[in-house]
Design a protein around this motif. Structure first.
Motif, PDB file in Angstrom:
ATOM      1  N   SER A   1      -0.486  -0.392  -7.185  1.00 30.70           N
ATOM      2  CA  SER A   1      -1.423   0.495  -6.498  1.00 30.70           C
ATOM      3  C   SER A   1      -2.705   0.746  -7.279  1.00 30.70           C
ATOM      4  N   GLU A   2      -2.710   0.414  -8.559  1.00 31.35           N
ATOM      5  CA  GLU A   2      -3.900   0.696  -9.368  1.00 31.35           C
ATOM      6  C   GLU A   2      -4.445  -0.540 -10.086  1.00 31.35           C
TER       7      GLU A   2
ATOM      8  N   ALA B   1       5.163  -2.607   1.496  1.00 27.22           N
ATOM      9  CA  ALA B   1       3.906  -2.571   2.264  1.00 27.22           C
ATOM     10  C   ALA B   1       3.748  -1.239   2.995  1.00 27.22           C
ATOM     11  N   LEU B   2       4.820  -0.757   3.644  1.00 26.43           N
ATOM     12  CA  LEU B   2       4.706   0.514   4.362  1.00 26.43           C
ATOM     13  C   LEU B   2       4.699   1.701   3.401  1.00 26.43           C
ATOM     14  N   LYS B   3       5.376   1.563   2.275  1.00 22.18           N
ATOM     15  CA  LYS B   3       5.289   2.603   1.249  1.00 22.18           C
ATOM     16  C   LYS B   3       3.848   2.756   0.779  1.00 22.18           C
ATOM     17  N   MET B   4       3.153   1.621   0.615  1.00 20.72           N
ATOM     18  CA  MET B   4       1.743   1.665   0.236  1.00 20.72           C
ATOM     19  C   MET B   4       0.918   2.328   1.330  1.00 20.72           C
ATOM     20  N   ALA B   5       1.210   1.995   2.586  1.00 14.47           N
ATOM     21  CA  ALA B   5       0.450   2.555   3.702  1.00 14.47           C
ATOM     22  C   ALA B   5       0.551   4.076   3.760  1.00 14.47           C
TER      23      ALA B   5
ATOM     24  N   ASP C   1      -5.727   4.963   1.383  1.00 12.36           N
ATOM     25  CA  ASP C   1      -7.122   4.692   1.051  1.00 12.36           C
ATOM     26  C   ASP C   1      -7.360   3.250   0.618  1.00 12.36           C
ATOM     27  N   LEU C   2      -6.301   2.492   0.325  1.00  6.85           N
ATOM     28  CA  LEU C   2      -6.473   1.150  -0.233  1.00  6.85           C
ATOM     29  C   LEU C   2      -6.529   0.046   0.819  1.00  6.85           C
ATOM     30  N   TYR C   3      -5.757   0.183   1.880  1.00 11.26           N
ATOM     31  CA  TYR C   3      -5.621  -0.887   2.868  1.00 11.26           C
ATOM     32  C   TYR C   3      -5.849  -0.345   4.276  1.00 11.26           C
TER      33      TYR C   3
END
Length: 271
Positions: free
Chosen positions: A90-91, A123-127, A132-134
């Motif tokens: 994520s970073e 992917a959904l955890k990131m969403a 703000d990233l994707y």
């Protein structure tokens, strides 16, 4: 295609990734490339997608690149007994790629993420943790119902190694059901969401649970299902469905310094 190895300060070791970029000759000057990050599944590595899916063939006609980072078997989590893969992904990872390849766009609207199995969860955890990233996130046969998944697969000890304990996993940020509920209350702008799963897949039940939670919280998403199991035959088709869903455009500009006839000949030879 680039196979990269670099030292990660977050993970404190060398890590690898594959990067596919479109031919720069086919792009307008100063064009920034849209980028799709593809997360692998458990018991796989970042090379698996390149080995099992003809990604270069699938994306060569589009103004889009593909990143395939390595997440080992971490569930893209800051592991309780292990490496900090969530922080890395994520970073650090995205910043490294955008700095190394300036042609890659660093805007949210030009960056997408997807994954299969464990990668679908990632992917959904990131969403729902870093919206703000994707601008779009897609899950192919995502492993979402973690307590049940670890029980079914005999991964209880591995689950404790990654998450610390079942209770910690259920109550913490690793629980995607909690992520969705929290983000719905905050009313933040979320990425577009796509999910698909084979109707005979052992994670089908978990995908139905996530689908119900998204519907309950009135979160827009696209869901597809068809006959299939947890395998690369399903994910080959699903990858093409994601490309269509993203709506990325085919390359229109052919290099002016290469005759059209030669370009057609080259395409025929490649096919």
């Amino acid at each position: 295609t680039f196979q990269i190895s670099f030292y990660s300060k977050v993970l404190e070791k060398d890590v690898g990734m594959n990067v596919i970029l479109p031919n720069h000759r086919d792009l307008p000057k100063k064009h920034k490339v849209k980028m799709l990050t593809v997360l692998h599944g458990k018991e796989a590595r970042y090379t698996k997608w390149m080995n099992r899916v003809p990604l270069e063939l699938y994306v060569r006609d589009y103004k889009m690149g593909v990143i395939m980072p390595d997440g080992e078997d971490s569930f893209y989590t800051n592991m309780y007994y292990g490496n900090q893969y969530w922080t890395y992904l994520s970073e650090e990872m995205l910043r490294f790629v955008q700095k190394t390849f300036p042609i890659i766009s660093d805007t949210r609207e030009d960056n997408f993420i997807m994954g299969s199995s464990m990668g679908g969860y990632g992917a959904l955890k990131m969403a729902f943790n870093r919206p703000d990233l994707y601008s779009a996130a897609a899950s192919l046969s995502g492993g979402f119902d973690l307590p049940n998944l670890f029980d079914l697969s005999g991964y209880h000890n591995i689950g404790n190694y990654i998450f610390g304990s079942l209770e910690r996993m259920i109550d913490g940020n690793e629980n995607l059901f909690n992520n969705i509920e929290k983000m719905a209350k905050k009313k933040k702008i979320l990425p577009r969401i796509y999910m698909c799963c084979g109707m005979e897949d052992f994670v089908y039940g978990g995908n139905q649970k996530i689908k119900q939670v998204l519907e309950k919280n009135k979160i827009d998403f696209t869901y597809d299902e068809w006959h299939g199991v947890h395998d690369w035959k399903f994910w080959n088709r699903a990858f093409l469905e994601v490309i269509k869903w993203l709506g990325v455009t085919k390359v229109e500009n052919i290099s002016s310094d290469e005759p059209t006839g030669n370009r057609k000949k080259q395409v025929l030879e490649e096919v």
